[in-house]
Design a protein around this motif. Structure first.
Motif, PDB file in Angstrom:
ATOM      1  N   ALA A 123       0.826  -1.211   0.000  1.00 17.98           N
ATOM      2  CA  ALA A 123       0.000   0.000   0.000  1.00 17.98           C
ATOM      3  C   ALA A 123       0.861   1.263   0.000  1.00 17.98           C
ATOM      4  CB  ALA A 123      -0.928  -0.001   1.213  1.00 17.98           C
ATOM      5  N   MET A 124       1.981   1.213   0.763  1.00 17.36           N
ATOM      6  CA  MET A 124       2.892   2.355   0.795  1.00 17.36           C
ATOM      7  C   MET A 124       3.546   2.574  -0.561  1.00 17.36           C
ATOM      8  SD  MET A 124       4.670   1.880   4.553  1.00 17.36           S
ATOM      9  CE  MET A 124       5.770   3.266   4.319  1.00 17.36           C
ATOM     10  N   ILE A 125       3.905   1.444  -1.212  1.00 19.94           N
ATOM     11  CA  ILE A 125       4.503   1.556  -2.550  1.00 19.94           C
ATOM     12  C   ILE A 125       3.498   2.155  -3.522  1.00 19.94           C
ATOM     13  CG2 ILE A 125       5.389   0.230  -4.514  1.00 19.94           C
ATOM     14  CD1 ILE A 125       6.591  -1.728  -2.465  1.00 19.94           C
ATOM     15  N   ARG A 126       2.236   1.659  -3.432  1.00 24.56           N
ATOM     16  CA  ARG A 126       1.191   2.207  -4.300  1.00 24.56           C
ATOM     17  C   ARG A 126       0.959   3.678  -4.012  1.00 24.56           C
ATOM     18  NH1 ARG A 126      -1.520  -2.752  -3.259  1.00 24.56           N
ATOM     19  NH2 ARG A 126      -2.837  -1.717  -1.721  1.00 24.56           N
ATOM     20  N   SER A 127       1.022   4.026  -2.705  1.00 22.86           N
ATOM     21  CA  SER A 127       0.811   5.427  -2.320  1.00 22.86           C
ATOM     22  C   SER A 127       1.925   6.316  -2.873  1.00 22.86           C
ATOM     23  CB  SER A 127       0.763   5.542  -0.795  1.00 22.86           C
ATOM     24  OG  SER A 127       0.646   6.881  -0.388  1.00 22.86           O
ATOM     25  N   GLU A 128       3.175   5.804  -2.780  1.00 20.68           N
ATOM     26  CA  GLU A 128       4.306   6.572  -3.316  1.00 20.68           C
ATOM     27  C   GLU A 128       4.184   6.735  -4.827  1.00 20.68           C
ATOM     28  OE1 GLU A 128       7.803   4.555  -2.097  1.00 20.68           O
ATOM     29  OE2 GLU A 128       7.603   5.090   0.026  1.00 20.68           O
ATOM     30  N   LYS A 129       3.797   5.633  -5.495  1.00 18.13           N
ATOM     31  CA  LYS A 129       3.623   5.720  -6.947  1.00 18.13           C
ATOM     32  C   LYS A 129       2.490   6.675  -7.291  1.00 18.13           C
ATOM     33  CE  LYS A 129       5.426   1.143  -8.176  1.00 18.13           C
ATOM     34  NZ  LYS A 129       5.099  -0.192  -8.732  1.00 18.13           N
ATOM     35  N   SER A 130       1.420   6.620  -6.478  1.00 20.87           N
ATOM     36  CA  SER A 130       0.289   7.520  -6.702  1.00 20.87           C
ATOM     37  C   SER A 130       0.701   8.965  -6.510  1.00 20.87           C
ATOM     38  CB  SER A 130      -0.848   7.164  -5.744  1.00 20.87           C
ATOM     39  OG  SER A 130      -1.904   8.085  -5.860  1.00 20.87           O
ATOM     40  N   SER A 131       1.539   9.190  -5.460  1.00 23.39           N
ATOM     41  CA  SER A 131       2.021  10.547  -5.206  1.00 23.39           C
ATOM     42  C   SER A 131       2.905  11.047  -6.350  1.00 23.39           C
ATOM     43  CB  SER A 131       2.806  10.576  -3.887  1.00 23.39           C
ATOM     44  OG  SER A 131       3.315  11.857  -3.627  1.00 23.39           O
ATOM     45  N   GLU A 132       3.779  10.138  -6.834  1.00 25.28           N
ATOM     46  CA  GLU A 132       4.635  10.508  -7.966  1.00 25.28           C
ATOM     47  C   GLU A 132       3.794  10.772  -9.209  1.00 25.28           C
ATOM     48  OE1 GLU A 132       7.428   7.376  -8.459  1.00 25.28           O
ATOM     49  OE2 GLU A 132       8.493   7.779  -6.577  1.00 25.28           O
ATOM     50  N   ALA A 133       2.788   9.908  -9.417  1.00 25.67           N
ATOM     51  CA  ALA A 133       1.913  10.099 -10.579  1.00 25.67           C
ATOM     52  C   ALA A 133       1.160  11.420 -10.473  1.00 25.67           C
ATOM     53  CB  ALA A 133       0.930   8.936 -10.686  1.00 25.67           C
ATOM     54  N   GLN A 134       0.743  11.749  -9.243  1.00 28.90           N
ATOM     55  CA  GLN A 134       0.039  13.014  -9.028  1.00 28.90           C
ATOM     56  C   GLN A 134       0.957  14.195  -9.340  1.00 28.90           C
ATOM     57  OE1 GLN A 134      -1.451  13.532  -5.045  1.00 28.90           O
ATOM     58  NE2 GLN A 134      -1.719  15.722  -5.290  1.00 28.90           N
ATOM     59  N   SER A 135       2.196  14.107  -8.847  1.00 35.01           N
ATOM     60  CA  SER A 135       3.154  15.190  -9.102  1.00 35.01           C
ATOM     61  C   SER A 135       3.436  15.329 -10.592  1.00 35.01           C
ATOM     62  CB  SER A 135       4.460  14.918  -8.343  1.00 35.01           C
ATOM     63  OG  SER A 135       4.233  14.881  -6.965  1.00 35.01           O
ATOM     64  N   ASP A 136       3.636  14.163 -11.262  1.00 36.96           N
ATOM     65  CA  ASP A 136       3.890  14.205 -12.709  1.00 36.96           C
ATOM     66  C   ASP A 136       2.687  14.767 -13.457  1.00 36.96           C
ATOM     67  OD1 ASP A 136       6.340  13.117 -12.225  1.00 36.96           O
ATOM     68  OD2 ASP A 136       5.776  11.064 -12.731  1.00 36.96           O
ATOM     69  N   PHE A 137       1.496  14.350 -13.003  1.00 35.51           N
ATOM     70  CA  PHE A 137       0.277  14.841 -13.655  1.00 35.51           C
ATOM     71  C   PHE A 137       0.163  16.355 -13.504  1.00 35.51           C
ATOM     72  CE2 PHE A 137      -4.182  16.119 -13.072  1.00 35.51           C
ATOM     73  CZ  PHE A 137      -4.677  15.821 -14.332  1.00 35.51           C
ATOM     74  N   LEU A 138       0.402  16.845 -12.270  1.00 34.66           N
ATOM     75  CA  LEU A 138       0.308  18.285 -12.040  1.00 34.66           C
ATOM     76  C   LEU A 138       1.362  19.038 -12.851  1.00 34.66           C
ATOM     77  CD1 LEU A 138      -0.399  18.424  -8.206  1.00 34.66           C
ATOM     78  CD2 LEU A 138      -1.932  19.143 -10.032  1.00 34.66           C
ATOM     79  N   SER A 139       2.564  18.466 -12.933  1.00 38.06           N
ATOM     80  CA  SER A 139       3.618  19.119 -13.703  1.00 38.06           C
ATOM     81  C   SER A 139       3.256  19.177 -15.187  1.00 38.06           C
ATOM     82  CB  SER A 139       4.934  18.361 -13.524  1.00 38.06           C
ATOM     83  OG  SER A 139       5.334  18.394 -12.185  1.00 38.06           O
ATOM     84  N   THR A 140       2.726  18.040 -15.686  1.00 37.05           N
ATOM     85  CA  THR A 140       2.333  17.999 -17.094  1.00 37.05           C
ATOM     86  C   THR A 140       1.200  18.977 -17.375  1.00 37.05           C
ATOM     87  OG1 THR A 140       2.969  15.676 -17.207  1.00 37.05           O
ATOM     88  CG2 THR A 140       1.515  16.494 -18.950  1.00 37.05           C
ATOM     89  N   MET A 141       0.182  18.953 -16.498  1.00 34.06           N
ATOM     90  CA  MET A 141      -0.953  19.857 -16.682  1.00 34.06           C
ATOM     91  C   MET A 141      -0.507  21.310 -16.579  1.00 34.06           C
ATOM     92  SD  MET A 141      -3.505  18.128 -17.509  1.00 34.06           S
ATOM     93  CE  MET A 141      -4.670  19.479 -17.456  1.00 34.06           C
ATOM     94  N   SER A 142       0.432  21.550 -15.661  1.00 36.20           N
ATOM     95  CA  SER A 142       0.946  22.913 -15.526  1.00 36.20           C
ATOM     96  C   SER A 142       1.592  23.373 -16.819  1.00 36.20           C
ATOM     97  CB  SER A 142       1.961  22.963 -14.388  1.00 36.20           C
ATOM     98  OG  SER A 142       2.707  24.150 -14.449  1.00 36.20           O
ATOM     99  N   HIS A 143       2.415  22.481 -17.409  1.00 41.06           N
ATOM    100  CA  HIS A 143       3.096  22.830 -18.660  1.00 41.06           C
ATOM    101  C   HIS A 143       2.081  23.097 -19.764  1.00 41.06           C
ATOM    102  CE1 HIS A 143       5.212  22.068 -22.475  1.00 41.06           C
ATOM    103  NE2 HIS A 143       6.255  22.604 -21.852  1.00 41.06           N
TER     104      HIS A 143
END
Length: 604
Positions: free
Chosen positions: A215-235
């Motif tokens: 669950a922690m690994i999934r949470s970390e991946k989810s957090s990374e995916a969220q950050s990447d998504f926000l960065s992409t959307m920001s761009h």
């Protein structure tokens, strides 16, 4: 321990055992229940025989034991207090052994030895080590004392010792062995079951830990995916927003009619608000991801506050508000050590909020040295307004993300509700708390107290060095500047061409990093504006390739990164790739020109 009362007429063990009892406690309850029944049956079996043999003491003892067992059994099925019943049985057993050795048989026979073993087993299994040891030692001392005294061939009493016939001996020995076997077997099963249950708990805990880890690994991946998504959307959002703001700035530079100017101001203001909202979301995401690193650099608080409040003062005046800034005289000549960027973000958000929620009156900003300890200073920052105020029960809520005091406030004043959440998080990460005093309709004061190391350097009261602005470089022929722009977005290309035409510059455009390298190899340029996300070869790799060129002049050409990205490490990546500076899209034209001139004509 189970001390609940059950029906007086209860005789079933099912009503005694509770699911809340542990495995060992359940085993103890069963032992007493079935042990009393076995003892009762054993006494009944020998009672007729001792009566026929006219062994009066044995008969009397058997009757007493029969009565005691019945009373204890009835008590236990009514109030299942196994501890109290265990003490009663052990005390009675101790008395029986003493009476049997010293009065009844006046010898230590196999029945006495069995009874001693029963007490030892029963004491340790039913009670703790302490009580088990106490009862064991009492009975062993009783038996050993008799043996020592008997060894001297003395008669202990004048009573005639009774003998045991074969039937009584066989029945007593049989039932005693049955009870000993029952105790040992019963508790062996209980211990084995308990060990299996513990193993089951261990296996279950291991599985839970594995699930938690996944669950922690999934949470970390989810957090990374969220950050990447926000960065992409920001761009993706910043890129068209860059064109909107850029075009607004270009149109404002063309001396529009008053009505056109008003419309352009609204357009530019709305685009600026959108940019602020995007930045707030990205900043909050960066803070929540734990990727905030605080700097420790030297800065002057007075200069910092003047810079922060300069633009804010204009906003306040546009709303017809009074705006005042007071900085303690002590701070004007001292350098603090800390993170001026994050401090600016905190102060800026608090002042922006104060202006936003104030319709009349004014905003007062004060920075005071509370305590000077030579190498460390305690500074109090206060932002006070005469705005709408905050209800006491809403003060905690305004610091929660995406929250404002009420829906009415959100509709009337707008915003994401992230400003104060960012302020709180940034201060908490530095071990500082934000405080609020407020009164509805009167105003609010936001303040916090922060410790700063004080630099040994003092501020020289001279005109500070600053960058030369384009207006001050009138002698420089800007139109002669050779600019290479690496940009793949056609809208941004058009915007850059229009902007540079205002400065009488005709830039050369490269649609990707590879093309930029080719153009630089065969042409002469003063500076490169490098977009970071491009096809074929991105800006980072292109910059690294340029820095490796054999021609020293080309290898050291100034490069400014133009980026709409919001990645956390973008600044470090830009400098690590060998670029000199960067400008975030959407950018201000004057800011871009300042940086270009500072790199092309360095200030001495």
């Amino acid at each position: 321990m189970n001390r609940r009362r059950i029906s007086f007429y209860n005789l079933s063990i099912k009503n005694i055992i509770s699911r809340d009892d542990s495995i060992l406690d359940q085993a103890r309850i069963r032992l007493i229940y079935y042990g009393l029944i076995l003892s009762f049956v054993g006494i009944l079996a020998i009672l007729p025989n001792v009566y026929n043999l006219h062994e009066s003491m044995q008969f009397t003892l058997a009757v007493i034991l029969l009565f005691v067992f019945f009373i204890l059994f009835k008590y236990f099925t009514f109030i299942p207090d196994w501890v109290a019943v265990s003490h009663a049985l052990l005390a009675m057993g101790t008395g029986v052994i003493f009476f049997s050795v010293y009065f009844l048989f006046q010898s230590v026979n196999i029945i006495v030895i069995q009874l001693v073993l029963l007490i030892i087993l029963f004491g340790y299994y039913m009670l703790d080590v302490t009580w088990g040891t106490v009862y064991s030692l009492i009975n062993l001392a009783s038996v050993l004392g008799f043996l020592v005294y008997d060894d001297a061939t003395h008669t202990l009493t004048k009573l005639r010792p009774e003998t045991i016939d074969g039937y009584t001996m066989i029945v007593s020995v049989f039932f005693n062995f049955i009870i000993i076997m029952f105790i040992q077997g019963h508790f062996y099963n209980a211990f084995v079951k308990n060990i299996k249950e513990l193993k089951g708990f261990a296996d279950s805990e291991k599985q839970l830990n594995e699930k938690l880890e996944k669950a922690m690994i999934r949470s970390e991946k989810s957090s990374e995916a969220q950050s990447d998504f926000l960065s992409t959307m920001s761009h993706e959002i910043r890129t068209p927003l860059n064109a909107v703001i850029g075009m607004s700035n270009l149109l404002m530079m063309e001396n529009p009619r008053p009505d056109q100017k008003e419309n352009l101001e609204i357009l530019r203001f709305s685009a600026g608000n959108l940019l602020t909202l995007i930045n707030d979301v990205l900043d909050f995401n960066k803070i929540e991801s734990g990727k905030i690193a605080f700097e420790n650099i030297k800065f002057n608080l007075n200069e910092l506050m003047q810079n922060i409040c300069g633009g804010q003062m204009v906003k306040a005046q546009e709303k017809g508000l009074d705006f005042s800034l007071h900085v303690d005289g002590f701070l004007k000549t001292r350098y603090m050590i800390g993170d001026p960027t994050r401090l600016s973000q905190i102060i800026f958000n608090l002042i922006s909020n104060a202006i936003k929620f104030t319709k009349k009156g004014g905003v007062k900003v004060s920075v005071t040295c509370v305590q000077d300890r030579h190498n460390e200073a305690t500074i109090r920052f206060s932002i006070q307004d005469s705005g709408i105020g905050i209800a006491d029960d809403k003060i905690a809520a305004i610091f929660e993300p995406f929250t404002q005091e009420s829906i009415t406030t959100t509709r009337q004043f707008g915003g994401t509700g992230l400003g104060l959440a960012i302020v709180k998080r940034l201060l908490e990460l530095q071990g500082v708390s934000i405080n609020v005093t407020s009164e509805i309709g009167v105003g609010s004061e936001f303040f916090f107290v922060m410790d700063f190391p004080v630099s040994t350097d003092t501020l020289v009261p001279e005109e500070p060095l600053r960058n030369i602005t384009p207006a001050e470089r009138g002698d420089y022929p800007i139109g002669n500047m050779q600019v290479l722009i690496a940009e793949d977005n056609p809208v941004n290309v058009m915007l850059m061409k229009k902007l540079f035409s205002k400065w009488n510059i005709t830039p050369v455009i490269a649609e990707n990093g590879e093309r930029a390298i080719e153009l630089l190899q065969y042409g002469n340029f003063d500076i490169i504006l490098m977009d970071l996300q491009m096809p074929v070869l991105d800006g980072f790799e292109a910059a690294k390739a340029i820095r490796k060129m054999p021609d020293p002049k080309k290898a050291t050409i100034p490069i400014i990164a133009l980026t709409a990205s919001a990645l956390f490490d973008i600044k470090d990546r830009v400098y690590n790739a060998g670029m000199n500076d960067y400008v975030s899209k959407p950018f201000k034209p004057n800011e871009l020109m300042d940086k270009m001139l500072n790199l092309v004509i360095p200030v001495s």
